[in-house]
Design a protein around this motif. Structure first.
Motif, PDB file in Angstrom:
ATOM      1  N   HIS A  45       0.861  -1.185   0.000  1.00 38.99           N
ATOM      2  CA  HIS A  45       0.000   0.000   0.000  1.00 38.99           C
ATOM      3  C   HIS A  45       0.896   1.234   0.000  1.00 38.99           C
ATOM      4  O   HIS A  45       1.621   1.477   0.962  1.00 38.99           O
ATOM      5  CB  HIS A  45      -0.907   0.017   1.225  1.00 38.99           C
ATOM      6  CG  HIS A  45      -2.045  -0.961   1.150  1.00 38.99           C
ATOM      7  ND1 HIS A  45      -2.972  -0.957   0.134  1.00 38.99           N
ATOM      8  CD2 HIS A  45      -2.397  -1.987   1.966  1.00 38.99           C
ATOM      9  CE1 HIS A  45      -3.852  -1.921   0.326  1.00 38.99           C
ATOM     10  NE2 HIS A  45      -3.514  -2.573   1.421  1.00 38.99           N
ATOM     11  N   ILE A  48      -0.510   6.253   2.420  1.00 43.00           N
ATOM     12  CA  ILE A  48      -0.139   6.200   3.830  1.00 43.00           C
ATOM     13  C   ILE A  48      -1.361   6.034   4.726  1.00 43.00           C
ATOM     14  O   ILE A  48      -1.307   5.356   5.762  1.00 43.00           O
ATOM     15  CB  ILE A  48       0.665   7.466   4.216  1.00 43.00           C
ATOM     16  CG1 ILE A  48       1.188   7.353   5.648  1.00 43.00           C
ATOM     17  CG2 ILE A  48      -0.171   8.705   4.024  1.00 43.00           C
ATOM     18  CD1 ILE A  48       2.145   6.225   5.876  1.00 43.00           C
ATOM     19  N   ARG A  51      -2.389   2.455   4.617  1.00 43.09           N
ATOM     20  CA  ARG A  51      -1.407   1.659   5.359  1.00 43.09           C
ATOM     21  C   ARG A  51      -1.599   1.805   6.870  1.00 43.09           C
ATOM     22  O   ARG A  51      -1.484   0.826   7.613  1.00 43.09           O
ATOM     23  CB  ARG A  51       0.004   2.099   4.957  1.00 43.09           C
ATOM     24  CG  ARG A  51       1.117   1.224   5.525  1.00 43.09           C
ATOM     25  CD  ARG A  51       2.450   1.624   4.952  1.00 43.09           C
ATOM     26  NE  ARG A  51       3.548   0.885   5.572  1.00 43.09           N
ATOM     27  CZ  ARG A  51       4.831   1.058   5.279  1.00 43.09           C
ATOM     28  NH1 ARG A  51       5.173   1.938   4.348  1.00 43.09           N
ATOM     29  NH2 ARG A  51       5.768   0.359   5.893  1.00 43.09           N
ATOM     30  N   ILE A  52      -1.901   3.011   7.325  1.00 41.82           N
ATOM     31  CA  ILE A  52      -2.173   3.216   8.753  1.00 41.82           C
ATOM     32  C   ILE A  52      -3.415   2.441   9.165  1.00 41.82           C
ATOM     33  O   ILE A  52      -3.472   1.844  10.249  1.00 41.82           O
ATOM     34  CB  ILE A  52      -2.322   4.719   9.054  1.00 41.82           C
ATOM     35  CG1 ILE A  52      -0.978   5.425   8.896  1.00 41.82           C
ATOM     36  CG2 ILE A  52      -2.871   4.942  10.460  1.00 41.82           C
ATOM     37  CD1 ILE A  52      -1.057   6.931   9.035  1.00 41.82           C
ATOM     38  N   PHE A  54      -4.569  -0.381   7.879  1.00 43.60           N
ATOM     39  CA  PHE A  54      -4.226  -1.798   7.998  1.00 43.60           C
ATOM     40  C   PHE A  54      -3.303  -2.049   9.184  1.00 43.60           C
ATOM     41  O   PHE A  54      -3.323  -3.130   9.780  1.00 43.60           O
ATOM     42  CB  PHE A  54      -3.585  -2.299   6.697  1.00 43.60           C
ATOM     43  CG  PHE A  54      -4.579  -2.731   5.665  1.00 43.60           C
ATOM     44  CD1 PHE A  54      -5.173  -3.979   5.732  1.00 43.60           C
ATOM     45  CD2 PHE A  54      -4.934  -1.880   4.633  1.00 43.60           C
ATOM     46  CE1 PHE A  54      -6.100  -4.381   4.783  1.00 43.60           C
ATOM     47  CE2 PHE A  54      -5.870  -2.269   3.681  1.00 43.60           C
ATOM     48  CZ  PHE A  54      -6.455  -3.523   3.755  1.00 43.60           C
ATOM     49  N   PHE A  55      -2.483  -1.053   9.534  1.00 40.58           N
ATOM     50  CA  PHE A  55      -1.658  -1.189  10.737  1.00 40.58           C
ATOM     51  C   PHE A  55      -2.531  -1.293  11.984  1.00 40.58           C
ATOM     52  O   PHE A  55      -2.279  -2.127  12.864  1.00 40.58           O
ATOM     53  CB  PHE A  55      -0.709   0.005  10.845  1.00 40.58           C
ATOM     54  CG  PHE A  55       0.037   0.063  12.145  1.00 40.58           C
ATOM     55  CD1 PHE A  55       1.127  -0.749  12.378  1.00 40.58           C
ATOM     56  CD2 PHE A  55      -0.359   0.943  13.151  1.00 40.58           C
ATOM     57  CE1 PHE A  55       1.818  -0.703  13.579  1.00 40.58           C
ATOM     58  CE2 PHE A  55       0.320   1.000  14.353  1.00 40.58           C
ATOM     59  CZ  PHE A  55       1.407   0.174  14.574  1.00 40.58           C
ATOM     60  N   TYR A 106       3.585  -9.929   1.679  1.00 33.82           N
ATOM     61  CA  TYR A 106       3.123  -8.660   2.240  1.00 33.82           C
ATOM     62  C   TYR A 106       4.350  -7.810   2.551  1.00 33.82           C
ATOM     63  O   TYR A 106       5.253  -8.235   3.269  1.00 33.82           O
ATOM     64  CB  TYR A 106       2.309  -8.885   3.510  1.00 33.82           C
ATOM     65  CG  TYR A 106       0.916  -9.414   3.268  1.00 33.82           C
ATOM     66  CD1 TYR A 106      -0.175  -8.550   3.235  1.00 33.82           C
ATOM     67  CD2 TYR A 106       0.686 -10.775   3.083  1.00 33.82           C
ATOM     68  CE1 TYR A 106      -1.457  -9.025   3.023  1.00 33.82           C
ATOM     69  CE2 TYR A 106      -0.593 -11.263   2.861  1.00 33.82           C
ATOM     70  CZ  TYR A 106      -1.657 -10.381   2.832  1.00 33.82           C
ATOM     71  OH  TYR A 106      -2.921 -10.861   2.618  1.00 33.82           O
ATOM     72  N   ARG A 108       5.350  -3.530   3.285  1.00 33.50           N
ATOM     73  CA  ARG A 108       4.852  -2.155   3.447  1.00 33.50           C
ATOM     74  C   ARG A 108       3.335  -2.116   3.272  1.00 33.50           C
ATOM     75  O   ARG A 108       2.783  -1.221   2.606  1.00 33.50           O
ATOM     76  CB  ARG A 108       5.512  -1.211   2.442  1.00 33.50           C
ATOM     77  CG  ARG A 108       7.016  -1.115   2.576  1.00 33.50           C
ATOM     78  CD  ARG A 108       7.598  -0.198   1.524  1.00 33.50           C
ATOM     79  NE  ARG A 108       9.034  -0.214   1.500  1.00 33.50           N
ATOM     80  CZ  ARG A 108       9.784   0.392   0.575  1.00 33.50           C
ATOM     81  NH1 ARG A 108       9.195   1.079  -0.394  1.00 33.50           N
ATOM     82  NH2 ARG A 108      11.100   0.321   0.611  1.00 33.50           N
ATOM     83  N   HIS A 109       2.705  -3.071   3.866  1.00 29.89           N
ATOM     84  CA  HIS A 109       1.262  -3.237   3.703  1.00 29.89           C
ATOM     85  C   HIS A 109       0.476  -2.634   4.852  1.00 29.89           C
ATOM     86  O   HIS A 109      -0.616  -2.097   4.668  1.00 29.89           O
ATOM     87  CB  HIS A 109       0.938  -4.730   3.564  1.00 29.89           C
ATOM     88  CG  HIS A 109      -0.514  -5.032   3.358  1.00 29.89           C
ATOM     89  ND1 HIS A 109      -1.407  -5.177   4.398  1.00 29.89           N
ATOM     90  CD2 HIS A 109      -1.233  -5.201   2.225  1.00 29.89           C
ATOM     91  CE1 HIS A 109      -2.603  -5.446   3.923  1.00 29.89           C
ATOM     92  NE2 HIS A 109      -2.540  -5.462   2.606  1.00 29.89           N
ATOM     93  N   GLY A 110       1.026  -2.681   6.048  1.00 30.11           N
ATOM     94  CA  GLY A 110       0.324  -2.235   7.235  1.00 30.11           C
ATOM     95  C   GLY A 110       0.160  -3.377   8.219  1.00 30.11           C
ATOM     96  O   GLY A 110       0.480  -3.237   9.410  1.00 30.11           O
ATOM     97  N   ASP A 113       3.626  -4.305   9.323  1.00 31.20           N
ATOM     98  CA  ASP A 113       4.171  -3.301  10.245  1.00 31.20           C
ATOM     99  C   ASP A 113       3.743  -3.590  11.675  1.00 31.20           C
ATOM    100  O   ASP A 113       4.541  -3.466  12.616  1.00 31.20           O
ATOM    101  CB  ASP A 113       3.698  -1.902   9.845  1.00 31.20           C
ATOM    102  CG  ASP A 113       4.192  -1.499   8.471  1.00 31.20           C
ATOM    103  OD1 ASP A 113       5.338  -1.818   8.138  1.00 31.20           O
ATOM    104  OD2 ASP A 113       3.431  -0.861   7.726  1.00 31.20           O
TER     105      ASP A 113
END
Length: 391
Positions: A45, A48, A51-52, A54-55, A106, A108-110, A113
């Protein structure tokens, strides 16, 4: 050591270059889509906000698994000592989740992370609980080792930053606690340490063959520049010395070599500015802006020459004058330092940030406008179809 497919990492670097060329107008969208189709990549993703999101989802999943394990463990063992084991189990869960997500591409997907950072956090908590919070050095070294392993295995940028911060904290703690004049030499040690880090990173970048390590080394190189400035900033040195001293009072006492740290506070941003303009380094230019702002804050914290409103007004006028004359001087330059828009990084895209976020999140596409027909119907003209009576 790297769990990811190296060919996918190389493909990702090529796709990022192709995307920058598309943004600069060097290739069109069809050419970019053709390149993207020919280069398989990760589940990633670039937005940003997504991504946040999914984080946060991954953090919820991680905490749910950890909560279920702790509940079952306490129920089965009925022993308070199980608390010492929990964090180790949570760290193992985080590593297993990171491994599973990496195996399924996966990056930088979230979700990845959440599990990678959770592993680092729980490993540190495990050591902290085991030592009953009395051994900061063991805690910081554990964080540094685990975060370095997570970076080398998953190429996770934030893990490398955590490693550098933990290593810096460990070295600073050793200098302060175990050397007789540790408090006096700590700022100078941090200056040397940051300079060494910078030159090591610069040499690594010059001889780098694996492109997927570039972003991490570049991040630490710029973090070293920030650390170098903060190590000699008068406000940081004075307030930190007062905090670490045993006879701390509400007003921090004057420090030795104050003139040196005052000069350092204002000279270093100017040196950074020179090299930022010389090397056309945008990241370094942002560091210059932040460091200059912090230098002004440092001066205003100890010397109130003007009232706050007058100082802000005068500072705004000075900044306006600098910006105005700089634009007038640079707007016609075709090369070197220029005010012309960058074709690769077009700052005008910031004006459409809200629309871009909505479109990328919900998959919305702009409505195509149908061009007007060149044939005008009605009223009985030459093109016919009306009853206006004219030929």
């Amino acid at each position: 050591m790297i769990v990811h497919d190296k060919s996918l990492l190389h493909n990702l670097a090529l796709l990022e270059e192709a995307e920058s060329l598309q943004n600069g107008g060097f290739i069109n969208k069809e050419q970019f889509n053709l390149i993207k189709k020919e280069l398989p990549s990760f589940k990633i993703h670039r937005n940003i906000l997504v991504r946040i999101g999914f984080f946060l989802l991954g953090s919820l999943l991680y905490s749910s698994i950890s909560g279920a394990i702790s509940l079952l463990g306490f129920t089965a063992s009925n022993n308070d000592d199980f608390l010492y084991v929990c964090c180790y189990l949570f760290a193992i869960v985080g590593f297993a989740g990171s491994e599973f997500l990496a195996q399924n591409h996966y990056f930088r997907h979230g979700l990845d992370d959440a599990f990678i950072l959770g592993t680092i956090l729980h490993a540190g908590f495990a050591i902290g609980i085991s030592t009953e919070g009395n051994n900061f050095l063991a805690f910081s070294i554990t964080i540094a080792i685990v975060s370095l392993i997570m970076y080398l295995r998953y190429v996770h940028l934030l893990s490398l930053l955590v490693f550098y911060l933990a290593l810096t904290a460990s070295l600073g703690y050793i200098i302060f606690k175990f050397l007789e004049f540790g408090q006096a030499i700590l700022p100078f040690f941090m200056m040397l340490y940051s300079m060494l880090t910078y030159y090591v990173c610069r040499n690594l970048i010059n001889g780098l063959k694996e492109t997927y390590y570039y972003d991490g080394i570049y991040l630490i190189k710029n973090a070293a520049l920030i650390l170098f400035y903060l190590s000699g900033n008068y406000f940081i040195v004075r307030e930190l010395s007062a905090t670490l001293s045993e006879d701390y009072s509400e007003v921090s006492p004057e420090i030795p070599f104050a003139w040196f740290f005052w000069c350092f506070t204002f000279i270093v941003p100017m040196v950074y500015l020179y090299f930022a303009l010389k090397n056309k380094d945008k990241v370094l230019l942002w560091i210059v802006i932040l460091s200059l702002g912090f230098s002004i804050f440092t001066f205003r914290n100890y010397f109130h020459v003007l009232p706050a409103e007058a100082a802000l007004t005068l500072g705004g006028l000075v900044l306006f004058a600098i910006a105005y004359f700089s634009i007038k001087r640079l707007k016609n330059n075709e090369s070197g330092i220029t005010f012309k828009p960058d074709r690769i990084n077009n700052s005008d895209s910031l004006l459409n940030a809200e629309a871009l976020v909505i479109a990328s999140t919900f998959g919305m596409k702009p409505e195509a406008k149908i061009p007007d027909s060149p044939m005008k119907f009605g009223d009985g003209g030459f093109s016919g179809g009306g009853s206006g009576g004219s030929f």
